[in-house]
Design an enzyme around this catalytic site. Structure first.
Site, PDB file in Angstrom:
ATOM      1  N   ASP A  24       0.870  -1.172   0.000  1.00  0.00           N
ATOM      2  CA  ASP A  24       0.000   0.000   0.000  1.00  0.00           C
ATOM      3  C   ASP A  24       0.913   1.229   0.000  1.00  0.00           C
ATOM      4  OD1 ASP A  24      -2.096   1.789   0.097  1.00  0.00           O
ATOM      5  OD2 ASP A  24      -3.164   0.744   1.692  1.00  0.00           O
TER       6      ASP A  24
HETATM    7  C1  BGC Z   1      -5.063   3.242   0.069  1.00  0.00           C
HETATM    8  C2  BGC Z   1      -5.105   2.290  -1.089  1.00  0.00           C
HETATM    9  C3  BGC Z   1      -4.966   3.048  -2.378  1.00  0.00           C
HETATM   10  C4  BGC Z   1      -3.667   3.820  -2.351  1.00  0.00           C
HETATM   11  C5  BGC Z   1      -3.409   4.594  -3.622  1.00  0.00           C
HETATM   12  C6  BGC Z   1      -3.854   4.157   0.000  1.00  0.00           C
HETATM   13  O1  BGC Z   1      -3.963   5.163   0.936  1.00  0.00           O
HETATM   14  O2  BGC Z   1      -5.049   2.537   1.280  1.00  0.00           O
HETATM   15  O3  BGC Z   1      -6.299   1.555  -1.061  1.00  0.00           O
HETATM   16  O4  BGC Z   1      -5.017   2.174  -3.466  1.00  0.00           O
HETATM   17  O5  BGC Z   1      -3.726   4.733  -1.274  1.00  0.00           O
HETATM   18  O6  BGC Z   1      -4.286   5.657  -3.737  1.00  0.00           O
END
Ligand code: BGC
Length: 726
Positions: free
Chosen positions: A290
């Site tokens: 993530d």
């Molecule tokens: C989220 C993800 C997301 C990523 C990119 C993160 O803060 O937890 O689900 O895909 O950001 O935007």
């Protein structure tokens, strides 16, 4: 879209003549047309003009693993390092993650974009679908599959080849800020929905991404929180949706989560990544972190993280140095690159060109119509005293609350937020449905006296209320915010029949429930909000959705009501409720919820009868599971409208197995005309009769007498039969 079915892919093929094989078994080409229009034409993005003889990994007739190995052999250390991290700052507009192409070897770029209910990251000209929890509430695999197809197709048109979604974590804490992104509280249910959506996304071009792995069950302290749980709970409750995503969804990527599991960050957790994902589930795609969830180089690389996102802090120069010094072996780096290449080959990214771009329009009328249909199918009728609904079109109506008029609540916040092309407010949808003959008045609810007097002037008052759920924070509690409970009470006290429509991403407490005649959970319904709710209110669509989460009566009754459970103490959240998540806990404690898991009313009535339970004659494999028991049940529409019922099958283990009282193991939605009876046949797989044995670290089939229960919610299971499992 051209799909190549190769019949000539044995392992020995590389060593013998490819040409001979091709001659004997020419590939079959099938022209597949998407159900929602054509997908963009294909060609080889990032490709050089080299043919498969010079670049044998270009041969689409080889297995993805073979192609990955052939390519890997040609890659330099720098080229490998480039593949295992993103580029930050992002050089391209419209994506949230990017890995540049490799023209020398013809490796296409990876362009990653968010998309839980629509293409995100600022994209325009996209379709805003209902929140995943709304779509899942239809309990309809076909709808969820089409949801994925539309998302996948719009992502592909926008130039995305890795679509970040679906979010498939089991909802443990009802206050969780990302509840709306998930499907609900049941592991089996989430698994079914995940498989349907992933297959839909991947059928349109992009690789899907199952997130967030694992125990990502709260936003409070999410960058450091430590989820403490036992192995059996992890395996039986939190893992199954991800296992289904691998085994049946064939998902290409996983996103490891921000949180720690039992003291170790998800993105460097050897147990989660190497032991469970690789060895137990045999996942052969890649794990990306993530955004900002990578915390180390050596631990992360050695323990199973394949790719850092969004930047290169740990998996750029540092990883190169650690590979050069031997702290991370070249074999390990190779396995990370192979894990990335295999799903790229499998998904055809080397074999077709993506002509889409971020500025292309991905919308069309069919997608708009689907958005409305999915919202209608996902709207749950919770209360309908005296059959007040559907409303007569002649009754004057007061539409009250900001969510009804000035600020419709059609989506949740955070990385899944998207730019709706338009939003039909409930007020506009109702006006359009009724025409000029019926009086429609409104009040935004900011002044309780005005709201009450507008309600008094109409025959019926409909109050729209909302929560503000978003990634990054949990709700403080399950109360409706901003005085909306008082608004409902004031309108109900005005003396007219009152209906409450909830635009929430998860459960709320309803202290006013006995004062209102009707309650509808419309969730975050997407761009077609007003059209969908008008169709339900006036009976153009007969509600058929069911709650995928328990709605509690009081705050103290929820399974995670202790601070040490949520939001945690000293950075730790104790999963002390163990297996008793969601309805399992209410059933174990014999607590009556306000509205149970699986519950939802219709404008007609149904009756279930003739439950038959029998051992499967022969074990029939389906995916990685096998059918153990066959169940059939008759369902009759006993009312006067056509409608759909969801037949739900729960399994109760012998008490000695230590399982929750009963657990969902099969369901099917069936459409019935008035008076019609259909027989629903369902299969229970071997896992329905197994538990996880933490001493042996494996799932164990358990003999004994099991109860099979059939009904229409976790609390309405009128039919049951025992069966002896050997
Ligand atoms: C989220 C993800 C997301 C990523 C990119 C993160 O803060 O937890 O689900 O895909 O950001 O935007």
């Amino acid at each position: 879209m051209k799909i190549h079915f190769a019949v000539c892919r044995p392992d020995w093929m590389i060593s013998v003549s490819i040409a001979l094989c091709l001659f004997l078994f020419p590939p079959i080409q099938i022209n597949a047309q998407s159900a929602f229009g054509a997908v963009p034409p294909s060609g080889a993005e990032g490709a050089t003009a080299k043919d498969p003889v010079q670049q044998p990994w270009k041969n689409a007739l080889l297995f993805p693993q073979q192609r990955a190995d052939l390519l890997l052999k040609q890659m330099t250390l720098d080229e490998k390092i480039t593949m295992v991290h993103g580029v930050d700052p992002m050089p391209l507009k419209g994506y949230v993650g990017y890995v540049p192409p490799n023209p020398r070897l013809g490796i296409p770029a990876l362009r990653l974009a968010d998309g839980r209910a629509a293409v995100g990251n600022g994209a325009h000209d996209i379709t805003l679908l209902p929140a995943p929890i709304a779509a899942a509430s239809g309990w309809d695999i076909e709808v969820m599959n089409a949801f994925g197809r539309i998302l996948g197709q719009e992502q592909w048109i926008k130039g995305t080849n890795v679509a970040l979604g679906p979010s498939i974590d089991v909802v443990r804490v009802p206050e969780w800020g990302r509840t709306f992104e998930s499907y609900g509280e049941d592991p089996y249910f989430n698994g079914r929905m995940a498989v349907a959506e992933i297959k839909g996304i991947q059928s349109q071009g992009p690789i899907a991404d199952a997130n967030m792995y694992l125990t990502m069950n709260q936003e409070s302290n999410r960058m450091t929180e430590d989820s403490r749980l036992d192995e059996r709970t992890l395996q039986e409750i939190y893992l199954p949706p991800f296992a289904a995503a691998v085994e049946e969804g064939h998902v290409g990527t996983f996103m490891c989560a921000y949180v720690k599991t039992n003291g170790v960050y998800s993105c460097e957790n050897e147990y989660l990544l190497n032991d469970v994902l690789r060895k137990q589930l045999k996942f052969d795609g890649w794990v990306m972190s993530d955004w900002g969830a990578t915390h180390s180089t050596v631990d992360a690389a050695n323990h199973g993280l394949d790719q850092q996102m969004p930047g290169a802090e740990f998996f750029g120069d540092k990883l190169k140095a650690d590979v050069t010094s031997g702290q991370v072996s070249l074999d390990i780096l190779n396995s990370h690159v192979r894990n990335i290449l295999v799903p790229m080959f499998r998904q055809g990214l080397f074999d077709k060109q993506q002509t889409g771009s971020w500025s292309a329009s991905a919308r069309n009328a069919e997608h708009d119509a689907f958005s409305r249909m999915a919202a209608e199918q996902g709207t749950v009728l919770l209360k309908n005293d005296g059959g007040i609904l559907p409303l007569p079109v002649t009754a004057s109506i007061a539409v009250i609350g900001a969510a009804g008029s000035t600020s419709p609540k059609m989506e949740g916040g955070g990385s899944s937020q998207a730019n709706a092309p338009y939003v039909v407010s409930p007020l506009d949808g109702i006006r359009k449905r009724l025409g000029a003959e019926t009086m429609v008045s409104s009040a935004d609810g900011s002044d309780l006296n005005v709201a009450a007097s507008v309600a008094r002037s109409a025959d019926i008052a409909v109050v729209f209320v909302q929560t503000d759920e978003t990634e990054g924070e949990d709700r403080p509690n399950l109360e409706l915010p901003r005085n909306q409970n008082a608004l409902i009470a004031a309108v109900a006290a005005a003396g007219k029949k009152t209906i409450v429509v909830l635009d929430t991403g998860g459960p709320v407490l309803m202290p006013w429930v006995d004062q209102v005649a009707g309650v509808i959970e419309a969730w975050y319904p997407g761009q077609e909000d007003g059209n969908a709710i008008a169709a339900i209110l006036y009976g153009d669509v007969n509600p058929s959705a069911k709650l995928p989460m328990t709605f509690p009566r009081t705050a103290v009754e929820i399974p995670t009501s202790q601070q040490e459970q949520w939001p945690g103490v000293d950075g730790r959240s104790l999963y002390s409720e163990g297996l008793d998540v969601g309805y399992r806990w209410y059933d174990k404690m014999d607590v009556q919820p306000l509205f149970p898991f699986g519950f939802g009313l219709s404008y007609t009535t149904f009756k279930l009868s003739h439950l038959v339970v029998e051992p499967a004659k022969s074990s029939s494999p389906s995916g990685s599971t096998s059918t153990e028991v066959l169940v059939s049940v008759e369902v009759t529409n006993t009312g006067h409208r056509k409608g759909a019922e969801v037949v739900q099958i729960y399994v109760a283990h012998p008490a000695a197995n230590g399982e929750p009282p009963h657990q969902l193991r099969a369901f099917a939605k069936v459409q019935l005309k008035p008076g019609e009876t259909k027989t629903v046949r369902l299969a229970l797989d071997a896992q329905s009769f197994s538990t996880y044995d933490p001493a042996a670290h494996q799932w164990t089939h358990r003999a004994g007498s099991y109860e099979i229960l059939a009904g229409t919610s976790s609390r309405d299971l009128p039919l049951h039969k025992s069966i002896a499992i050997q």
